[in-house]
Design an enzyme around this catalytic site. Structure first.
Site, PDB file in Angstrom:
ATOM      1  N   THR A 126       0.858  -1.183   0.000  1.00  0.00           N
ATOM      2  CA  THR A 126       0.000   0.000   0.000  1.00  0.00           C
ATOM      3  C   THR A 126       0.895   1.234   0.000  1.00  0.00           C
ATOM      4  O   THR A 126       0.690   2.167   0.755  1.00  0.00           O
ATOM      5  CB  THR A 126      -0.958  -0.069   1.199  1.00  0.00           C
ATOM      6  OG1 THR A 126      -1.617  -1.334   1.169  1.00  0.00           O
ATOM      7  CG2 THR A 126      -2.045   1.007   1.128  1.00  0.00           C
ATOM      8  N   HIS A 127       1.924   1.187  -0.818  1.00  0.00           N
ATOM      9  CA  HIS A 127       2.833   2.326  -0.948  1.00  0.00           C
ATOM     10  C   HIS A 127       2.530   3.037  -2.261  1.00  0.00           C
ATOM     11  O   HIS A 127       3.299   2.970  -3.203  1.00  0.00           O
ATOM     12  CB  HIS A 127       4.286   1.862  -0.894  1.00  0.00           C
ATOM     13  CG  HIS A 127       4.614   1.084   0.347  1.00  0.00           C
ATOM     14  ND1 HIS A 127       5.765   0.357   0.495  1.00  0.00           N
ATOM     15  CD2 HIS A 127       3.936   0.937   1.523  1.00  0.00           C
ATOM     16  CE1 HIS A 127       5.776  -0.221   1.697  1.00  0.00           C
ATOM     17  NE2 HIS A 127       4.677   0.115   2.325  1.00  0.00           N
ATOM     18  N   ASN A 128       1.391   3.693  -2.297  1.00  0.00           N
ATOM     19  CA  ASN A 128       0.978   4.447  -3.483  1.00  0.00           C
ATOM     20  C   ASN A 128       1.502   5.860  -3.305  1.00  0.00           C
ATOM     21  O   ASN A 128       1.171   6.522  -2.321  1.00  0.00           O
ATOM     22  CB  ASN A 128      -0.543   4.479  -3.596  1.00  0.00           C
ATOM     23  CG  ASN A 128      -1.159   3.096  -3.444  1.00  0.00           C
ATOM     24  OD1 ASN A 128      -1.343   2.615  -2.336  1.00  0.00           O
ATOM     25  ND2 ASN A 128      -1.472   2.475  -4.539  1.00  0.00           N
TER      26      ASN A 128
END
Lengths: 588, 235, 244
Positions: free
Chosen positions: A514-516
């Site tokens: 979830t490293h957007n």
């Protein structure tokens, strides 16, 4: 007709890490702050207590703490030539919801970026010449330096109580730490946790390969600790339920544990849950934000005027809100004009499994989110890229985050997908498989961006965000190169080694991270960025944009440490410089 | 008087067997027998310090006197406590000289012996007390207290405090006075924490005297029934 | 955050409803030939008809068959688990974006069918039953295990040509749910007697191991304990003898 409320000094959109930090810093500065949170309130007690929190099906598989896609999701395509379709169920990344946001369900792996990351374009050009940057990569400098941000990294790590071994103390390399980390002004506030067997096996093999292993900096507390805000934290007992779960022990740094106790109930702070902000109101002539409009828990439209607006929602939600509000110029991938939505990046992940002898007991369920050992020998600019054909890098880590068996039951690639052979393999390998994570950087490419979808809407009728993304060739080369290094280390551990490489198109189906990042990036001029070095919007000086959406590229590290440091850095600028004289802090 | 050791061994729960194995050795009949002899007073502590006098051969303890039950605790936990008594890390005027007089092997063997005793179903007198206090104790056990910043006891000690071996002792069915005394000792700094984590010293410091009485009463009131196998399907 | 990028992780970590024809071997090898265990006690199904339950049971017991030491999906209660999931919020499409227009996407775009999980099962089970009867001349449950596996492989590869929906979308959902049912907390009806957890050696939700982390190679075999079991125990202990 929207109900219009009296003006406040500051309105915060979203109450995760950055909202909580700004709320604390700005109420301390004497400002009246309203925090708008679309979800509900929740706290360690009673909401995160076990055993009910330790329900893998409910939380990890059915995404119990995540934003419900039926209220809002994104559409996705790999290329502009395709029609984007909605992400109907969460997969590749997991945005949180409710008070504390993703700061509740993160693992706690807390990394600083390298000095070169903040000046990446200049640095690469100087070290290798312009040709090192592949055509189409829109790498640029960030507009601030590591040295400027360092005190704020230090402060955020103190707020979180990070455990680790310092590797570079004011320029002096220290034994046991990461020799490739940028200089720290202070040691970590806490020691690392004891390292499990898998981490020790990895460390030994990595040393044999000439690499430099060290314990991953962890936000899973290794000691009882009281942070600079006066919030007390308790030690982690390694239950193995961090990522996708809330911590029942007050042991994982989160807004709830580290900040909110000193914010909630403060006379100058008001939390409004169930409040979904639909737009930032913008005075185009005056070039300033006038406040926000939101839908409250009863479905009523409310206008909250404010002298300062700060977007503190999850990364791409901030980008969407700017797009919905018509603030800034949307990026056009054909012309390269416009900045809003540009440089959307992700994380380039791969992995290596070591299937060891079945009588090796790794006991993977004895875990914690940031428990593990890593090497940075092939991350960022720690190594020479001359002749390699790519920029960027990755860390290689042996994490032991937990042994939750629905999602973690590794089997070799030649195992049948089901039937007796599958069952036997699951049984045989569960306790003796060592997994290495290759956590790679993501370089911006002109074809990867965010804009509004022309077709699909959220539950309030507003356009969904549209993501156009595939891994650039640069990142695939990088990932392969570092995966080879991981395979080399894995071969020294002993066992059957298999790599899961970064192949094929980017897919939104399997979980990756979830490293957007990116989409509302920071930079030196309004021509190439959305916000300046203080995260202040170029087109509205009283509008500040927090979070990883401001990263011009995503380095090969987890983003949260930098999210926190930047929020504190921006808060300092607002307190010490902006409030007394509201203006653009950087001349356009 | 002398229970048939082979039979006792046959009755070992899988739980106890595995806990013992954590100490490095599967329990041998000889180790259990040796541990029983230590419990009978044949160890260095002598007859005056015979374990059974207070804790019984069955490890049931004496609730009225505040002597804790040892049966069903893990060998790991019991051994660690004896070591801490012996070194003075866990100060106790009665246990310190007893534990210190034992040899390391005797401390180990007697731990193995008591871990091998199945917990007795509680019988006879039930703890008496204010229902509101009991309810408060139950809440602390299952939910914790937001006000105090204290997590649920059962996060570590298992449901109803039945223990989560090897490291988290059984609280269920222990004498309320014993439990309360430990919490007060931690709270007042008389019993040092468990370095480096200090879980209990840290938690006890946050509890009020009311909390301590409530949670002690609650755990004392938990019926210690043999574990029932069951799937426990929710409706 | 740490992804599980093992192949199995890639296949299963998307939750369920993988409409994606995922890469990897599509042939299952070396399935044993043990027949499906008959259902033990009569179950009051909440979602399935008796025929559907019978078909599902026969299928999932090939996906995770019993062996000499550990029972299979049926013995573990997987059909009951799936029945409960489909009768509940997940089955009716909770946490699924359901607005149109619906269009066929690329594999990378994920599930794009208009069906909720419940609708997907209802539709698919009837298609599977008809397709097996048409192709093999009998009910799936009556087939020789080798033919059952062959039929499942056709569903898995999408060769079983259904017009209403791709058979692999249903198969991947069934497979994911079967694994969930075998390894989730027993309070959901599967993992009966914690067979899945015992098989792999997972001690369950009651957990705290920080004092054991540096005891490398420890042979740790504490029997697991489930959530509902614990809750029940807690409730039971809440009935002390009270005297005012």
């Amino acid at each position: 007709m929207a109900q219009r409320l009296p003006e406040v000094d500051v309105v915060l959109v979203g109450m995760g890490w950055t909202g909580a930090l700004l709320a604390k810093e700005l109420t301390d500065a004497g400002l009246k702050v309203v925090g708008l949170e679309r979800g509900r309130a929740r706290q360690t007690v009673p909401d995160f207590q076990s055993p009910t929190m330790h329900d893998e099906l409910r939380y990890a598989v059915r995404h119990g703490l995540m934003l419900d896609p039926s209220t809002e999701t994104l559409t996705f395509r790999n290329f502009t030539s395709q029609t984007a379709l909605p992400i109907r169920q969460l997969g590749s990344f997991l945005p949180g919801v409710n008070l504390g946001g993703a700061g509740v369900h993160w693992n706690g792996q807390t990394w600083r970026f390298q000095e070169s990351d903040f000046v990446l374009r200049s640095h690469l050009r100087q070290r290798y010449g312009e040709d090192i940057i592949q055509d189409g990569l829109t790498i640029q400098d960030w507009g601030l330096t590591y040295a400027e941000l360092e005190p704020f990294y230090d402060r955020f790590e103190r707020i979180c109580g990070i455990g680790g071994i310092v590797g570079n103390l004011r320029g002096e390399i220290q034994p046991g730490g990461d020799p490739f980390e940028p200089p720290r002004s202070n040691p970590f506030p806490n020691p690392p946790m004891p390292q499990p067997y898998a981490a020790a096996l990895f460390a030994r093999a990595a040393e044999q390969a000439g690499a430099h292993p060290f314990p991953v900096p962890t936000a899973n507390l290794s000691r009882p600790y009281t942070n600079p805000y006066g919030c007390a934290m308790q030690p982690c007992n390694a239950c193995g339920f961090c990522e996708r779960f809330g911590c029942e022990h007050f042991a994982k740094a989160s807004p709830q544990v580290c900040v909110l106790p000193k914010v909630l109930g403060h006379e100058r702070f008001e939390l409004r849950t169930g409040s979904t902000v639909t737009r930032v109101n913008y005075d185009r002539q005056g070039k300033r934000a006038t406040g926000v409009t939101y839908i409250n828990g009863r479905g009523q439209e409310v206008e909250q005027p404010a002298a300062i607006v700060a977007l503190c929602a999850f990364s791409y939600h901030n980008v969407r809100l700017l797009l919905l509000s018509g603030i800034g110029t949307p990026y056009d991938p054909r012309s390269g004009e416009g900045t809003l939505g540009k440089n959307y990046t992700y994380q380039t992940m791969s992995g290596v499994s070591v299937f060891m002898d079945p009588d090796v007991n790794l006991n993977p369920y004895m875990g914690a989110g940031a428990l593990g050992t890593a090497v940075n020998d092939w991350n960022g600019e720690a190594f020479d890229h001359s002749g390699l054909g790519f920029v960027g890098g990755a860390y290689i880590a042996a994490y032991q985050t937990g042994g939750r068996p629905i999602e973690r039951h590794p089997v070799p690639q030649d195992t049948p997908r089901w039937g007796a052979g599958w069952k036997q393999a699951v049984r045989r390998h569960y306790n003796s498989t060592l997994s290495l994570t290759v956590h790679g950087s993501s370089m911006p490419h002109r074809g990867n961006y965010l804009d509004l979808d022309p077709t699909y809407r959220d539950s309030l009728g507003n356009p969904l965000l549209r993501m156009t993304f595939d891994f650039p060739a640069n990142d695939r080369l990088m990932s392969d190169y570092v995966t080879d290094r991981a395979v080399d280390i894995a071969n020294r551990i002993g066992g059957k080694v298999e790599a899961a490489r970064r192949t094929g198109l980017y897919s939104v189906v399997p979980y990756q991270t979830t490293h957007n990042t990116g989409g509302a990036i920071m930079g030196q001029t309004p021509r190439d960025s959305v916000v300046n070095r203080y995260l202040q919007h170029w087109d509205a000086h009283n509008l500040f944009v927090m979070g990883a959406c401001t990263y011009p590229h995503n380095p090969g590290y987890n983003p949260t440490d930098t999210v926190g440091a930047l929020a504190l850095w921006a808060a300092r600028a607002i307190r010490d410089d902006y409030i007394g004289n509201p203006r653009p802090l950087v001349p356009a | 008087m002398r229970p048939a050791l082979p039979l006792a061994l046959l009755l070992l729960a899988g739980t106890a067997a595995a806990a013992v194995e954590l100490l490095g050795n599967p329990p041998s009949p000889r180790q259990v027998a040796s541990g029983r002899a230590v419990a009978a007073g044949a160890g260095g502590q002598g007859q005056q310090g015979a374990c059974f006098a207070c804790h019984g051969f069955d490890g049931a303890g004496q609730a009225a006197a505040g002597f804790p039950a040892l049966a069903g605790q893990s060998a790991e936990y019991l051994h660690e406590q004896l070591e801490r008594y012996a070194s003075g890390a866990r100060p106790n005027p009665i246990m310190q000289p007893i534990a210190a007089a034992m040899t390391p092997d005797q401390r180990r063997d007697v731990s193995v012996y008591y871990a091998a005793q199945p917990p007795q179903a509680s019988a006879g007198a039930r703890p008496q007390g204010d229902p509101a206090l009991l309810q408060h104790g139950g809440n602390l056990s299952a939910i914790g207290s937001a006000e105090r910043g204290v997590q649920a006891c059962q996060n570590c000690h298992g449901p109803g405090g039945i223990g989560l071996w090897p490291n988290y002792p059984r609280l269920a069915g222990q004498p309320a006075d014993y439990l309360a005394a430990q919490l007060r000792a931690w709270k007042q700094g008389e019993r040092p924490g468990d370095e480096p984590y200090n879980f209990m010293a840290n938690i006890a410091a946050r509890l009020t005297e009311d909390d301590i009485r409530a949670v002690s009463l609650y755990f004392a009131s938990v019926r210690t029934v043999p574990r029932q196998a069951g799937t426990g399907v929710l409706p | 955050m740490t992804p599980d990028l093992s192949r199995r992780g890639l296949l299963l970590s998307s939750g369920s409803l993988a409409a994606v024809p995922l890469t990897g071997p599509t042939e299952a090898q070396s399935h044993d030939t043990m027949p499906a265990t008959p259902m033990a006690a009569p179950t009051l199904w909440r979602f399935f008809t008796a025929d559907q339950a019978s078909l599902v049971a026969a299928m999932v017991d090939r996906l995770i068959p019993p062996d000499a030491e550990f029972t299979g999906a049926v013995g573990a209660g997987v059909p009951q688990f799936i029945d409960g999931q489909l009768a509940g919020a997940w089955g009716s499409g909770a946490r699924l974006y359901r607005l149109g227009p619906f269009a066929e996407g690329t594999p990378e775009q994920g599930y794009q069918l208009p069906y909720t999980p419940a609708e997907l099962y209802r539709t698919s089970l009837s298609l599977v039953a008809d397709w097996v009867r048409g192709g093999y001349g009998s009910r799936f449950e009556e087939l020789d295990p080798r033919l059952q596996d062959e039929a499942l492989r056709s569903l898995e590869s999408g060769e079983a040509g259904f017009s209403e929906l791709p058979s692999d979308a249903f198969f991947e959902t069934l497979l994911a749910n079967t694994v969930e049912g075998f390894l989730s907390d027993p309070m959901y009806g599967g993992n009966r007697d914690m067979v899945g957890w015992r098989m792999v050696g997972f001690p369950g939700p009651y957990a705290g191991y920080v004092n054991l982390l540096d005891r490398h190679g420890l042979n740790f075999n504490r029997p697991p304990r489930g959530i509902a079991e614990a809750l029940r125990e807690h409730a039971q202990h809440h009935a002390p003898t009270l005297q005012r």
